[in-house]
Design a protein around this motif. Structure first.
Motif, short mmCIF file in Angstrom:
data_model
loop_
_atom_site.label_atom_id
_atom_site.label_comp_id
_atom_site.label_asym_id
_atom_site.label_seq_id
_atom_site.Cartn_x
_atom_site.Cartn_y
_atom_site.Cartn_z
N LYS A 126 0.83 -1.20 0.00
CA LYS A 126 0.00 0.00 0.00
C LYS A 126 0.86 1.25 0.00
CE LYS A 126 -3.69 2.30 2.61
NZ LYS A 126 -4.57 2.23 3.80
N ASN A 130 1.05 4.02 -3.07
CA ASN A 130 0.70 5.43 -2.84
C ASN A 130 1.87 6.37 -3.12
OD1 ASN A 130 -1.94 4.82 -2.11
ND2 ASN A 130 -1.46 4.64 0.07
N ARG A 133 2.24 6.71 -6.90
CA ARG A 133 1.17 7.55 -7.46
C ARG A 133 1.41 9.03 -7.17
NH1 ARG A 133 -2.94 5.11 -5.34
NH2 ARG A 133 -3.12 6.48 -3.53
N GLU A 134 1.88 9.34 -5.96
CA GLU A 134 2.16 10.73 -5.61
C GLU A 134 3.36 11.28 -6.37
OE1 GLU A 134 0.39 12.78 -3.78
OE2 GLU A 134 -1.14 11.24 -3.44
N SER A 157 1.81 0.93 -10.12
CA SER A 157 1.09 2.13 -9.71
C SER A 157 1.44 3.32 -10.60
CB SER A 157 1.41 2.45 -8.25
OG SER A 157 0.76 3.64 -7.84
N ILE A 276 2.60 8.40 4.38
CA ILE A 276 2.79 8.91 3.02
C ILE A 276 3.01 10.42 3.01
CG2 ILE A 276 1.78 9.09 0.71
CD1 ILE A 276 2.46 6.27 1.58
#
Length: 303
Positions: A126, A130, A133-134, A157, A276
């Motif tokens: 996870k 994330n 993606r960021e 991702s 994150i």
């Protein structure tokens, strides 16, 4: 630097194949960079014989034929003297003398490595998903090693978010390992960049993974270690990144579970992030400093 001539490329491949006087690849790379000519290094290390051995092709001529075969097969490669060779990578001690590639090269590609365990936990997957993606949302390239677990999650991702990802592999460019990632290999080559520093048909070996980690560190401006064990290759990359003067971001998942990570805490350029938002706040600051400094690295470890 400009593109190297065919003669220079052949001389460099001959040097790497023959390793005259027992010189290592790293020594060859350093000397070629210092002189600016693989031909000069070849002539110094391997003076022309008065009488060539009968029936044996000259090593440089044999290398030229090998390059012609690669070209006919669609295999593209860069030498450390080429203008398109990643500039940051050229600056580290472990810079590969050649890079085989598929996909699109970008000058001064701003990338961050996202690495970690093959046997990743649900939480680790996870986090990697994330973070990747960021990074894409910020126009930053996601760099990883195409292994199972954290690497696969980061690449997948990035692609799903419509971003750029670079896969640095521990085999030759013609090999796919692990086999489960065959489709991912192809997609990265089509939409991003696939890099290998090994001969095109080379199989994976223990030492090639460590060399791959050094290349990932040198290519990017920072490394995020999501989750890793005491003997993980991500541990090696974190150590090498510190040597390279690249920032390292350790998640609390890594620090809480590993003595090696705890030993890195407090070193210049090493950051610990909980969640994150903290990871990305550090990345945002590093990217800002890097871009404000015109693409230079020397201030990053002071951030």
């Amino acid at each position: 630097m400009t593109a190297t001539s065919s003669e220079e490329r052949a001389a460099l491949i001959a040097l790497l194949r023959a390793r005259p006087q027992g010189v290592s690849w790293a020594e060859i790379t350093a000397e070629v960079l210092e002189t600016g000519s693989a031909t000069q290094v070849w002539e110094r290390l391997e003076p022309a014989a008065l009488i060539a051995p009968p029936g044996l092709p000259h090593p440089v001529q044999a290398a030229a034929k090998e390059i012609a075969r690669w070209t006919s097969e669609g295999t593209e490669f860069l030498t450390v003297l080429d203008a398109d060779y990643p500039e940051r990578l050229r600056g580290v001690h472990q810079a590969p003398p050649v890079l085989f590639y598929r996909g699109s090269l970008r000058p001064n590609d701003v990338g961050v490595s996202v690495v970690g365990s093959r046997a990743a936990s649900r939480q680790g997957i996870k986090i990697a998903t994330n973070v990747a993606r960021e990074l894409v949302a910020r126009g930053v390239t996601v760099v990883s090693g195409l292994a199972l677990g954290i690497d696969t999650a980061a690449h997948r991702s990035a692609l799903d978010a419509g971003g750029r990802t670079v896969g640095v592999i521990a085999t030759g460019i013609n090999k796919v390992y692990p086999a489960a990632n065959r489709t991912l290999h192809q997609e990265i080559a089509e939409k991003g960049l696939l890099l290998s520093q090994f001969w095109p048909d080379a199989p994976p070996q223990k030492h090639t993974y460590l060399m791959r980690n050094a290349t990932m560190s040198g290519y990017g401006i920072a490394t995020v270690v999501v989750e890793a064990g005491e003997t993980s290759g991500a541990r090696t990359q974190a150590r090498l990144a510190v040597e390279h003067g690249r920032p390292v971001i350790l998640t609390d998942l890594v620090v809480n579970g590993n003595q090696w990570a705890q030993a890195l805490v407090g070193r210049p350029g090493v950051h610990v992030a909980s969640g994150i938002s903290e990871v990305m706040a550090i990345v945002d600051e590093l990217v800002r400093i890097y871009r404000d400094a015109g693409g230079t690295l020397h201030k990053l470890v002071m951030a």
